[in-house]
Design a protein around this motif. Sequence first.
Motif, PDB file in Angstrom:
ATOM      1  N   PHE A  88       0.836  -1.205   0.000  1.00  0.00           N
ATOM      2  CA  PHE A  88       0.000   0.000   0.000  1.00  0.00           C
ATOM      3  C   PHE A  88       0.870   1.253   0.000  1.00  0.00           C
ATOM      4  CE2 PHE A  88      -2.232   3.412   2.221  1.00  0.00           C
ATOM      5  CZ  PHE A  88      -3.413   3.479   1.517  1.00  0.00           C
ATOM      6  N   TRP A  89       1.887   1.250   0.848  1.00  0.00           N
ATOM      7  CA  TRP A  89       2.781   2.403   0.985  1.00  0.00           C
ATOM      8  C   TRP A  89       3.411   2.757  -0.355  1.00  0.00           C
ATOM      9  CZ3 TRP A  89       5.585   2.905   6.234  1.00  0.00           C
ATOM     10  CH2 TRP A  89       6.287   4.110   6.318  1.00  0.00           C
ATOM     11  N   LEU A  90       3.913   1.743  -1.064  1.00  0.00           N
ATOM     12  CA  LEU A  90       4.569   1.960  -2.355  1.00  0.00           C
ATOM     13  C   LEU A  90       3.603   1.812  -3.521  1.00  0.00           C
ATOM     14  CD1 LEU A  90       7.634   2.607  -2.375  1.00  0.00           C
ATOM     15  CD2 LEU A  90       7.003   1.294  -0.350  1.00  0.00           C
ATOM     16  N   GLY A  91       2.323   1.605  -3.229  1.00  0.00           N
ATOM     17  CA  GLY A  91       1.317   1.421  -4.269  1.00  0.00           C
ATOM     18  C   GLY A  91       0.265   2.510  -4.218  1.00  0.00           C
ATOM     19  N   ASP A  92      -0.952   2.150  -3.793  1.00  0.00           N
ATOM     20  CA  ASP A  92      -2.052   3.107  -3.793  1.00  0.00           C
ATOM     21  C   ASP A  92      -1.783   4.330  -2.921  1.00  0.00           C
ATOM     22  OD1 ASP A  92      -3.359   1.353  -5.439  1.00  0.00           O
ATOM     23  OD2 ASP A  92      -4.736   0.583  -3.897  1.00  0.00           O
ATOM     24  N   GLY A  93      -0.991   4.148  -1.880  1.00  0.00           N
ATOM     25  CA  GLY A  93      -0.748   5.255  -0.961  1.00  0.00           C
ATOM     26  C   GLY A  93       0.463   6.102  -1.276  1.00  0.00           C
ATOM     27  N   TYR A  94       1.193   5.761  -2.342  1.00  0.00           N
ATOM     28  CA  TYR A  94       2.480   6.411  -2.552  1.00  0.00           C
ATOM     29  C   TYR A  94       2.359   7.881  -2.963  1.00  0.00           C
ATOM     30  CZ  TYR A  94       7.319   7.175  -3.823  1.00  0.00           C
ATOM     31  OH  TYR A  94       8.596   7.670  -3.893  1.00  0.00           O
ATOM     32  N   ALA A  95       1.429   8.199  -3.833  1.00  0.00           N
ATOM     33  CA  ALA A  95       1.289   9.596  -4.284  1.00  0.00           C
ATOM     34  C   ALA A  95       0.985  10.518  -3.105  1.00  0.00           C
ATOM     35  CB  ALA A  95       0.205   9.705  -5.348  1.00  0.00           C
ATOM     36  N   ASP A  96       0.081  10.080  -2.226  1.00  0.00           N
ATOM     37  CA  ASP A  96      -0.237  10.891  -1.056  1.00  0.00           C
ATOM     38  C   ASP A  96       0.941  10.958  -0.095  1.00  0.00           C
ATOM     39  OD1 ASP A  96      -2.783  11.452  -1.980  1.00  0.00           O
ATOM     40  OD2 ASP A  96      -3.727   9.820  -0.862  1.00  0.00           O
TER      41      ASP A  96
END
Length: 441
Positions: free
Chosen positions: A348-356
């Motif tokens: 999640f950190w390096l995926g869906d959450g990375y931009a935020d």
Amino acid sequence: MKKYLSCAAFIAAATLALTACSDPTAGSGGSSGGDEATEWPEQTADLSGTTLTIWAAQNSNTVPEAVTAAFEDETGAQVDIVTIPDPYEQGIQTKVATGDKPDLAFWQPTTSMLTALNAPANLQPLDDAPWLDSYSPELRDITGILDGTRYATLITSPAVQGVYYNKEVFAEHGITETPKNWDEFVELGRRLKAEGQTPFYDFTTPTGWGTQWWVQVQLADAAADGLWDRVNAAEEKFTDPTILGAIETYKSLIDEGLFNPDIKTATFEDQADALLAGQAAMTVQVNSFFGQLQAKADTAELDEKIGFFPISPSGNVGTMIPDQANALVAFKTGDAQREAAARQLLSFWLGDGYADFVADQNTVSLQPDVPTPDGVPQALQDVHASIADSVGSMQALAVANPDLYIYLADMIQGTTTPEQVAQQSQEQFAQLARAQGVEGF
């Protein structure tokens, strides 16, 4: 800022690693490890009732706050961020030695520090992580790998040793181009001194950890030519001409009066103040130095005043030194559910959450598909751009890291000579290597 282990701490860590390696059950358990394919849960799969713990240092404990809060909202998990007091690395290794492990931790992703943590026994392998292909190609395999297995993943741009300079000072002295190699860098320093400007700045109190950068940037060409491989194999020593010569050159520049007169009493904070105010024109430093500047000035002022260029004997090559704030590791805890949840958080950190995450940290993006925020200072972007052509530092490539910076600070204080610095470093390196069971020592 203390990134590197003392001799005693590193020997204790190495002893722990050797003990664990001799015990086939040490660090085992859970679903990770071995030759089995690792399962990577869907990023937002339900984790209600699951609690994860992240260990962080005092300078990295706020980094995960926003991204873990988003993960909690998406998955129902609870993520606890625990600050391990400085000295961070020693604290973690002491805890791991007693069997106390988190699910995730910030960790320096270098060969020596992964070895110190006994990665094969204690860390989950991340070889088939789903986010790896999202990295810029030059970053994908640049660090975090030990003996062919990936144990750490970058979350922010690795630190680079190079030259921070005051643009206004350069302009005042009619300097329109930055130096193209070490000799030009030194000659520019001499020109500035002749014109009444303090060229370089360094500090020695309380530990003078920045002193070693002045030596290591001089070793960039040798590092590219296998210097640290030779040192690791006991084929070359700190007392041989290459490293000793860099130490002698550093001292000669100080003796020549090219540094701040108060180098024996100056501090890290003084260094930032001096460069920002134009009291000194240049300093060799790493990314954490820019953090000091950001605490003192906004992006507009920094873009106006502060620039960066890498330096090496033959050109503009940076020396990379990733630190614990740049990367994460996931532990083998013996709890298969939590190990999977830790991998899910990383995804999640390096995926869906990375931009935020990148936006929250106002930092350079490691992924081409995620834009770097507009507010990131240009100097930091220039540091990041230098990584592709950089070489590894002593911390990145050597099997162990002696307290070179302490010995250099002693030299500046006048209590030791360059030859003694080299001898002390070599003796400590050999001691650390022996404690790890490295052949040839």
